[in-house]
Design a protein around this motif. Structure first.
Motif, PDB file in Angstrom:
ATOM      1  N   MET A   1       0.833  -1.203   0.000  1.00 41.37           N
ATOM      2  CA  MET A   1       0.000   0.000   0.000  1.00 41.37           C
ATOM      3  C   MET A   1       0.867   1.253   0.000  1.00 41.37           C
ATOM      4  O   MET A   1       0.431   2.296  -0.478  1.00 41.37           O
ATOM      5  N   SER A   2       2.095   1.150   0.478  1.00 35.57           N
ATOM      6  CA  SER A   2       2.968   2.329   0.513  1.00 35.57           C
ATOM      7  C   SER A   2       3.147   2.931  -0.879  1.00 35.57           C
ATOM      8  O   SER A   2       3.259   4.145  -1.024  1.00 35.57           O
ATOM      9  N   ALA A   3       3.137   2.094  -1.914  1.00 36.17           N
ATOM     10  CA  ALA A   3       3.278   2.589  -3.286  1.00 36.17           C
ATOM     11  C   ALA A   3       2.043   3.373  -3.727  1.00 36.17           C
ATOM     12  O   ALA A   3       2.106   4.142  -4.690  1.00 36.17           O
ATOM     13  N   CYS A   4       0.936   3.197  -3.030  1.00 38.17           N
ATOM     14  CA  CYS A   4      -0.318   3.880  -3.376  1.00 38.17           C
ATOM     15  C   CYS A   4      -0.523   5.164  -2.580  1.00 38.17           C
ATOM     16  O   CYS A   4      -1.480   5.900  -2.846  1.00 38.17           O
TER      17      CYS A   4
ATOM     18  N   GLY B   1       4.194   7.836   0.360  1.00 32.18           N
ATOM     19  CA  GLY B   1       5.038   6.648   0.228  1.00 32.18           C
ATOM     20  C   GLY B   1       5.293   5.958   1.552  1.00 32.18           C
ATOM     21  O   GLY B   1       6.099   5.040   1.636  1.00 32.18           O
ATOM     22  N   SER B   2       4.611   6.367   2.590  1.00 31.26           N
ATOM     23  CA  SER B   2       4.821   5.824   3.932  1.00 31.26           C
ATOM     24  C   SER B   2       4.497   4.334   3.994  1.00 31.26           C
ATOM     25  O   SER B   2       3.459   3.901   3.487  1.00 31.26           O
ATOM     26  N   PRO B   3       5.365   3.555   4.636  1.00 34.76           N
ATOM     27  CA  PRO B   3       5.099   2.131   4.796  1.00 34.76           C
ATOM     28  C   PRO B   3       4.196   1.827   5.994  1.00 34.76           C
ATOM     29  O   PRO B   3       3.974   0.669   6.318  1.00 34.76           O
ATOM     30  N   GLU B   4       3.721   2.861   6.665  1.00 34.78           N
ATOM     31  CA  GLU B   4       2.876   2.679   7.852  1.00 34.78           C
ATOM     32  C   GLU B   4       1.458   3.118   7.570  1.00 34.78           C
ATOM     33  O   GLU B   4       1.262   4.198   7.016  1.00 34.78           O
ATOM     34  N   PRO B   5       0.498   2.346   7.939  1.00 36.47           N
ATOM     35  CA  PRO B   5       0.578   0.986   8.459  1.00 36.47           C
ATOM     36  C   PRO B   5       0.926   0.002   7.339  1.00 36.47           C
ATOM     37  O   PRO B   5       0.599   0.247   6.180  1.00 36.47           O
TER      38      PRO B   5
END
Length: 148
Positions: free
Chosen positions: A99-102, A106-110
């Motif tokens: 989801m970070s790519a969306c 670009g956050s990987p959280e959550p």
């Protein structure tokens, strides 16, 4: 008629007439309805497979989005490194997207995975979710897979 033609030109910027005629024929003949019924059944089966496989191999994850039919979002445990799961899955020939790519940031959280079901056979869904469960520490590694 000229005002209708102009309104169409402004609204859709030139939809191909041949495509529109082909769709009209499909609708008129009933073949479009038959196709939709067949595809709904196919997508429903894929969703059931995904639900069952997640319950078996990754029971600690929550998922959303199946009502739409083509995609599901898997909500990973907070301590999970989304990018590591994706990289390790790809090393096992399982394509996942984070989801970070969306996200604009670009956050990987959550940490979340986006699973596309539109063109994935049920067998492949099952195999892929078994790998995800294994990566999350819940499944048995298939006999033909090497340790990571």
């Amino acid at each position: 008629m000229a005002s209708l033609t102009e309104a169409k030109r402004i609204a859709d910027r030139g939809t191909a007439i041949l495509d529109q005629l082909a769709l009209a024929r499909l609708i008129e003949s009933g073949r479009y309805d038959r196709h939709l019924r067949r595809m709904r059944a196919l997508y429903a089966a894929r969703c059931r497979t995904l639900r069952a496989d997640l319950a078996e191999h990754a029971p600690q994850v929550r998922f959303t989005g199946l009502a739409a039919g083509f995609r599901a979002v898997v909500h990973l445990p907070d301590e999970t490194d989304e990018s590591s799961v994706i990289a390790e899955a790809r090393a096992r020939r399982v394509g996942l997207y984070g989801m970070s790519a969306c996200r604009a940031s670009g956050s990987p959280e959550p940490p979340q995975l986006v699973l596309g079901l539109g063109d994935v056979p049920e067998r492949v869904i099952s195999e892929g979710i078994a790998v995800v469960g294994d990566l999350l520490g819940n499944g048995q590694r298939p006999a033909n897979e090497a340790s990571i």
